[in-house]
Design an enzyme around this catalytic site. Structure first.
Site: not given
Lengths: 361, 366
Positions: B7, B11, B13, B100, B197
């Protein structure tokens, strides 16, 4: 059914504390008010103060109530460090480390206890010092040689502040004879409500407040006292009899014997309720999550507001290396059930079996 | 079944966790703390956990599922951020999301999930996992605009077997948001995440400069013959095919053709000469049995493009793939080259520097 084994994070509320906290919540008065309702509130406040002083060997007038252990530590350290250099133990709690930013670090021995020779050496040269030391460690339960450290401090004219947040209620404590300037306590770690702590001061010690406000707590901590939490703290202090905590030693020893794993600080005197167990090769994070899913509430590392499981700097300071990331803390609460050891050992064995199967496959 | 859901606090996950919980699965939420958010936004005293972590916790609370925040800062720093900077220093254009997915997400979370007795790991990726005759297949998402199969090419077959992508059949993002509303999730209207990110400011070259200073040092802009045409402010600011930021007088038509890390040079050439006829691909992960001879397929050479027809040949011994598009393409070393058969991802790898001879579809493979 779940089993709560994270008392060093917070103790379950004691019924005595709950009763007085609920009663205090019904009191309308402000302890600072001159009228009868104010006096009624103040009576509850002063009763709590007396109980804390009685349990921990202080004088009631030198007990300052705060919002908790963190504030009690910060109040003492920030005030006492004026004009002194600060020395802290390497395994201190962040509440102390953050208030003592820039402090010199005193190493611990591999068993987790303060290296007294290093303390002696650090105090031998340099100006006036403030030494901050936890009575017992939150992660391992290791009890530091406080009397010896206090004697060294006295010889060198250094001030000593004690963080007794984990020790309080779990081992005998007598502040008056400790030789320390101040000692910090937390209400909820005694089984009181969250939101109150106390700082015990050497009689006659003058302390500058962090929050001046209306001059409450004899000008040492402004702001209306959190009466329900403080009343609960007082009752919890009275109820938290170290003699009763010795019952937990049997449970702890049964857990350690049942697991048969290395225990951090096992060579040192420890609190009766705390066991820091290393499962080689298994990340602490995985263990904590797996045990939680099995209903076993334990912890690892230092809790952060994000809730992540971080590697423990305290265990690293003991020279544990990789094992510092493979240790979980089991801390028995005052009301641990008699079958706590058997249930935990069983859950731990199931986890271990699954991890071993996975590693083998 | 017990399922670990990765998570992010977004929205997608969150809806995955909500749908699986609603279906009665034993859902466990996990959120990766990958970098110090406070440091990334350069705000002193800010929490290491960003808003996304708090959002994920709130969603898990709302759903009544256990949720854990996993500290993966050092792992992410080594496997993703370090690789990101190294890649720029080699004159490449990295895709950190693939690294990642490859390491922190699928390698580590699959291992954790198995340790916790889970039978699957679910993520909010827009891709489909379909049981085929030879095991699970990775396929493009139903919504081509959202399809993320390109970023999942490095997922191993074993990881794919364990993975679930419940959003793969969603018709579009609006449908996912509607599900979020229906499930009562506060993140329903949260904007999509942007860019990289761990560089919320978007100024990724500052980060590269800190980790690999040589990638940020200025150097010469030259043409293919080595004539110096100007100076650049660090190779990390350029990627093959780029026209902007060259600062050349009368730069009409000139684009980055290559990056030469050894001499810290940006090589430029007329736009028409940039596309290549053949692309070498390394570190290939196969999600199908690679044919022993040259074969036809479609390929994507970057995330945002439509798959185009190619001929490919796999040299199993050298573990090297050569992809020859029907029409020349712009390919930047470091980006992924992903092969498709229709919707199915056959495999993919990272584009290597250098030029190779085109594959002759009629010749047998080496």
């Amino acid at each position: 059914m779940s089993l709560y084994l994270d008392a060093n994070a917070t103790e379950p509320l004691r019924p005595e504390a709950r009763a007085v906290a609920l009663a205090a919540m019904e009191l309308v008065g402000n302890p600072s008010s001159v009228h009868a309702d104010g006096r009624a509130a103040r009576r509850v406040l002063e009763e709590a103060r007396s109980r804390v002083a009685a349990r921990f060997g202080g004088s009631a007038r030198d007990v300052v109530f705060t919002s908790g252990g963190t504030e009690a530590n910060a109040l003492a350290i920030i005030s006492l460090r004026q004009g002194r250099r600060v020395l802290v133990g390497a395994t201190e709690h962040p509440a102390v480390l953050r208030a003592a930013e820039g402090a010199g670090m005193l190493p611990v021995l591999p068993d987790g206890t303060l290296d007294l020779a290093a303390l002696e050496a650090a105090l031998a040269s340099g100006g006036p010092a403030l030494v901050c030391l936890m009575v017992a460690n939150n992660e391992t339960g290791v009890i530091h040689p406080v009397a010896e450290a206090a004697a060294i401090c006295r010889r060198h004219g250094a001030a000593l502040h004690l963080d007794a947040v984990q020790a309080a209620g779990r081992m005998p404590l007598d502040f008056a004879s400790s030789g320390a300037e101040s000692m910090a306590l937390s209400g909820h770690k005694l089984g009181g409500p969250k939101g109150a702590g106390a700082l015990l001061l050497r009689p006659g010690l003058d302390l500058a407040p962090l929050i001046a406000g209306g001059g409450q707590e004899r000008g040492r901590r402004g702001g209306t006292e959190a009466l329900p939490a403080i009343a609960g703290l007082g009752a919890a202090a009275e109820a938290a009899d170290p003699a009763a905590a010795a019952r937990l030693t049997l449970l702890r020893d049964a857990i350690e014997a049942g697991l048969g794993l290395p225990v951090a600080g096992s060579g040192a005197p420890r609190l009766p309720n705390t066991s820091c167990v290393i499962l080689p090769g298994a990340p602490a994070e995985t263990q904590v999550i797996a045990l939680d899913l099995a209903g076993m509430r334990v912890s690892a590392g230092s809790a952060c507001s994000s809730g992540k499981v971080a590697r423990s700097p305290g265990l690293a300071a003991m020279g544990l290396g990789d094992a510092a990331g493979e240790a979980i803390r089991i801390s028995l609460p005052w009301n641990a059930p008699a079958d706590a050891a058997a249930r935990f050992v069983e859950a731990h064995a199931a986890m271990r079996e699954r991890l071993a199967l996975r590693r083998a496959g | 079944m017990r399922i670990l859901v990765a998570m992010s606090g977004g929205v997608d996950s969150s809806v995955v966790a909500g749908l699986l919980a609603e279906q009665g699965h034993d859902v466990i939420g996990a959120t990766l703390q990958l970098y110090d958010h406070g440091a990334a936004v350069q705000k002193k005293g800010a929490c290491c956990a960003g808003q996304d972590i708090h959002d994920a916790r709130d969603v898990a609370d709302r759903l009544g599922i256990p949720h854990y925040v996993l500290d993966r800062e050092s792992r992410f720093r080594d496997a993703v951020i370090g690789d990101f900077a190294d890649s720029y220093a080699r004159g490449e254009t990295p895709i950190p999301c693939v690294r990642c997915n490859q390491t922190v997400k699928f390698q580590d979370l699959v291992a954790l999930a198995k340790d916790l007795g889970c039978e699957a790991l679910a993520t909010g990726h827009y891709a489909r996992r379909v049981e085929g005759p030879d095991g699970p297949e990775l396929r493009r998402a139903a919504d081509p605009a959202r399809d993320q199969s390109y970023f999942l090419f490095a997922t191993t077959r074993e990881q794919l077997a364990f993975a679930r992508f419940p959003l793969g059949d969603m018709p579009d993002k609006a449908a996912v948001r509607r599900e979020a509303v229906r499930l009562g999730l506060a993140v329903a209207e949260k904007p999509d995440s942007q860019d990289i990110c761990f560089v919320p400011s978007g100024r990724y070259h500052d980060l590269v400069a800190k980790l690999r200073p040589e990638a940020a040092e200025s150097g010469e802009i030259v043409d293919r013959e080595g004539h110096v045409l100007g100076r650049h402010q660090g190779m990390a600011r350029y990627t093959v095919g780029q026209a902007r930021g060259l600062g050349l007088p009368g730069e009409a038509g000139l684009r980055v053709a290559a990056l030469d890390p050894a001499r810290r040079r940006v090589v430029v050439a007329p736009a028409a000469s940039i596309p290549v006829t053949s692309v070498p691909v390394g570190e290939v992960n196969w999600l199908s049995e690679p044919p022993a001879v040259a074969f036809r397929a479609e390929a994507k050479f970057r995330a945002r493009e439509v798959p185009q027809p190619v001929t490919a040949v796999w040299d199993a011994e050298a573990r090297r793939l050569i992809v020859t598009p029907d029409q020349p393409v712009i390919s930047a070393p470091g980006q992924g080259c992903v092969l498709y058969d229709g919707d199915r991802v056959l495999g993919g790898g990272f584009i290597r520097p250098g030029r190779v001879a085109p594959v002759d579809a009629s010749a047998p493979a080496a």
